[in-house]
Design a protein around this motif. Structure first.
Motif, PDB file in Angstrom:
ATOM      1  N   ALA A  48     -21.265   7.121 -29.061  1.00 48.38           N
ATOM      2  CA  ALA A  48     -20.045   6.323 -28.953  1.00 48.38           C
ATOM      3  C   ALA A  48     -20.092   5.156 -29.928  1.00 48.38           C
ATOM      4  O   ALA A  48     -21.156   4.667 -30.299  1.00 48.38           O
ATOM      5  CB  ALA A  48     -19.875   5.791 -27.526  1.00 48.38           C
TER       6      ALA A  48
ATOM      7  N   HIS B  82     -17.882  15.419 -30.716  1.00 49.26           N
ATOM      8  CA  HIS B  82     -17.705  15.051 -29.313  1.00 49.26           C
ATOM      9  C   HIS B  82     -17.913  13.561 -29.051  1.00 49.26           C
ATOM     10  O   HIS B  82     -17.751  13.093 -27.923  1.00 49.26           O
ATOM     11  CB  HIS B  82     -18.680  15.830 -28.428  1.00 49.26           C
ATOM     12  CG  HIS B  82     -20.125  15.546 -28.744  1.00 49.26           C
ATOM     13  ND1 HIS B  82     -20.847  16.342 -29.618  1.00 49.26           N
ATOM     14  CD2 HIS B  82     -20.961  14.563 -28.330  1.00 49.26           C
ATOM     15  CE1 HIS B  82     -22.074  15.851 -29.715  1.00 49.26           C
ATOM     16  NE2 HIS B  82     -22.170  14.776 -28.953  1.00 49.26           N
TER      17      HIS B  82
ATOM     18  N   LYS C 176     -17.532   9.620 -28.562  1.00 47.80           N
ATOM     19  CA  LYS C 176     -16.451   8.803 -28.027  1.00 47.80           C
ATOM     20  C   LYS C 176     -16.144   7.658 -29.007  1.00 47.80           C
ATOM     21  O   LYS C 176     -17.045   7.069 -29.583  1.00 47.80           O
ATOM     22  CB  LYS C 176     -16.846   8.221 -26.683  1.00 47.80           C
ATOM     23  CG  LYS C 176     -17.244   9.255 -25.639  1.00 47.80           C
ATOM     24  CD  LYS C 176     -16.059  10.036 -25.146  1.00 47.80           C
ATOM     25  CE  LYS C 176     -16.443  10.958 -24.001  1.00 47.80           C
ATOM     26  NZ  LYS C 176     -16.897  10.231 -22.796  1.00 47.80           N
TER      27      LYS C 176
ATOM     28  N   TYR D 128     -13.935   4.051 -29.189  1.00 46.84           N
ATOM     29  CA  TYR D 128     -13.234   3.082 -28.350  1.00 46.84           C
ATOM     30  C   TYR D 128     -12.666   1.942 -29.192  1.00 46.84           C
ATOM     31  O   TYR D 128     -13.267   1.522 -30.184  1.00 46.84           O
ATOM     32  CB  TYR D 128     -14.193   2.494 -27.310  1.00 46.84           C
ATOM     33  CG  TYR D 128     -14.677   3.489 -26.282  1.00 46.84           C
ATOM     34  CD1 TYR D 128     -13.872   3.855 -25.207  1.00 46.84           C
ATOM     35  CD2 TYR D 128     -15.941   4.061 -26.379  1.00 46.84           C
ATOM     36  CE1 TYR D 128     -14.309   4.763 -24.252  1.00 46.84           C
ATOM     37  CE2 TYR D 128     -16.401   4.971 -25.431  1.00 46.84           C
ATOM     38  CZ  TYR D 128     -15.577   5.320 -24.374  1.00 46.84           C
ATOM     39  OH  TYR D 128     -16.019   6.222 -23.429  1.00 46.84           O
TER      40      TYR D 128
ATOM     41  N   ASP E  81     -19.050   3.077 -20.539  1.00 46.85           N
ATOM     42  CA  ASP E  81     -19.226   4.536 -20.546  1.00 46.85           C
ATOM     43  C   ASP E  81     -20.519   4.904 -19.826  1.00 46.85           C
ATOM     44  O   ASP E  81     -21.612   4.531 -20.282  1.00 46.85           O
ATOM     45  CB  ASP E  81     -19.257   5.048 -21.990  1.00 46.85           C
ATOM     46  CG  ASP E  81     -19.160   6.564 -22.071  1.00 46.85           C
ATOM     47  OD1 ASP E  81     -19.782   7.257 -21.243  1.00 46.85           O
ATOM     48  OD2 ASP E  81     -18.491   7.065 -22.994  1.00 46.85           O
TER      49      ASP E  81
END
Length: 362
Positions: free
Chosen positions: A36, A57, A59, A61, A70
């Motif tokens: 992420a 895949h 993430k 933000y 998360d």
């Protein structure tokens, strides 16, 4: 994949330039994965992920909160401006995220204590991102310094960390903004010098620090260049120089009763896959002082992985041991960070007090 072999999932807070280097290191590390990234701008975070090897895949933000909230993120790397470290590092620790924190880690040891206490109370691994500590060369150099026959007893250390910046840097970089990185060159390049001196002295804190001359400041009062001396109870001494105005220099000279060590690129090796240093031991003059006997020895350390990958691997290994084996966090890294910050604080106090010596209390 067996659970014990699952890679540690990293989240990154912010899209600083150094985060590109650490993102690459996470990608290259066999026990870590990019999971992420968060920025105050979703668009910026999206572009950062796309250009820095984040898997499909991962993430993305539009806030730092998104990353630390998360539940799948195991650890966070924090390359934010130093003034934001205590806020976001403590919040990340409260959300049970292990912490890899960019240097300088804090504006003062009081703020660092808040960070370390948050990690300790939540059973989390902390490490600062001083990458050169993890290079295989560093281990080999320390073996030499630890050899009583080849090196003897430490007498003196001199360290430098400098680079010449652009006019744009002097106007716009976070490292010259008092509200973002108020320590300036002392926190940025000086951190490396202080860490090198502590490393060479086996992390024995000096008894005092003293700035050597009035620093160079910008109009906002941020330090752009400075120098300092350190001294110990047993009369060991050290000096360092850090600057945003001097050609690239990353030197350590360590002198002992029987030997000496010199390295010219300790922070970033001149070549990614090999690193050099030189040593001399039990030297004397030839007849008529026409040379040395024996001559200094040159050493080359070859490595397949960059030093920042070794850093990520070690941090992920420690996190994995906690996550999968119920191990306790390794306390070496918090102790080293704290000692580095204590010395930085003492030098800053000496500067603020008109170059008076300042006692360092552990």
């Amino acid at each position: 994949m067996a659970e014990e072999a699952a890679p540690i999932r990293f989240g990154i807070l912010g899209c600083a330039e150094v985060a590109r280097k650490v993102s690459r290191a996470i990608t290259l590390s066999p026990n870590a994965t990019l999971y992420a990234v968060g920025s105050r701008s979703l668009d910026k975070a999206t572009k950062f992920a796309a250009s820095n090897g984040f898997p499909p895949h991962a993430k993305v933000y539009g806030s730092y909160e998104g990353v630390i909230e998360d539940p799948e993120v195991d650890a966070v790397y924090v390359p934010l401006p130093t003034s934001l470290h205590v806020q976001w590092a403590v919040l990340a620790a409260q959300k049970k995220k292990h912490l890899l924190l960019e240097k300088p880690v804090a504006l003062n040891v009081h703020d660092l204590h808040k960070i370390l206490e948050a990690c300790e109370s939540n059973g989390l691994q902390y490490m600062d991102a001083t990458m050169w500590m993890h290079h295989p060369r560093t281990t080999q150099m320390f073996h030499f310094l630890s050899d009583p026959q080849q090196f003897g007893r430490l007498q003196s250390v001199h360290a430098t960390s400098t680079y010449a910046v652009t006019p744009y840097f002097l106007e716009n970089d976070i490292r010259v903004k008092p509200e973002l990185d108020a320590l300036g060159a002392l926190g940025d390049t000086g951190w490396y010098c202080v860490r090198a001196i502590l490393w060479a002295s086996n992390y024995e804190l000096p008894k005092s620090a003293r700035a050597l001359h009035k620093p160079t400041y910008n109009d906002a009062g941020v330090i752009l260049a400075c120098a300092a001396s350190l001294s110990w109870e047993d009369d060991k001494v050290a000096t360092f120089y850090c600057s945003f105005f001097t050609n690239v220099s990353m030197d350590i000279i360590v002198m002992g009763t029987k030997g000496s060590l010199r390295v010219h690129d300790y922070i970033i090796p001149n070549q990614e896959k090999e690193a050099r240093f030189s040593t001399s031991s039990n030297s004397n003059w030839l007849e008529l002082s026409l040379g040395w006997a024996p001559n200094p020895s040159d050493h080359v350390v070859y490595n397949d992985l960059p030093q920042e990958v070794h850093m990520v691997k070690e941090f992920a290994r420690l996190v994995g041991a906690i996550k999968y084996n119920n191990s306790k966090p390794e306390d070496t890294w918090p102790i080293i960070s704290r000692k580095t910050q204590l010395v930085i604080d003492a030098v800053k106090t000496s500067i603020d007090n008109g170059l008076e010596p300042v006692e360092i209390k552990g």
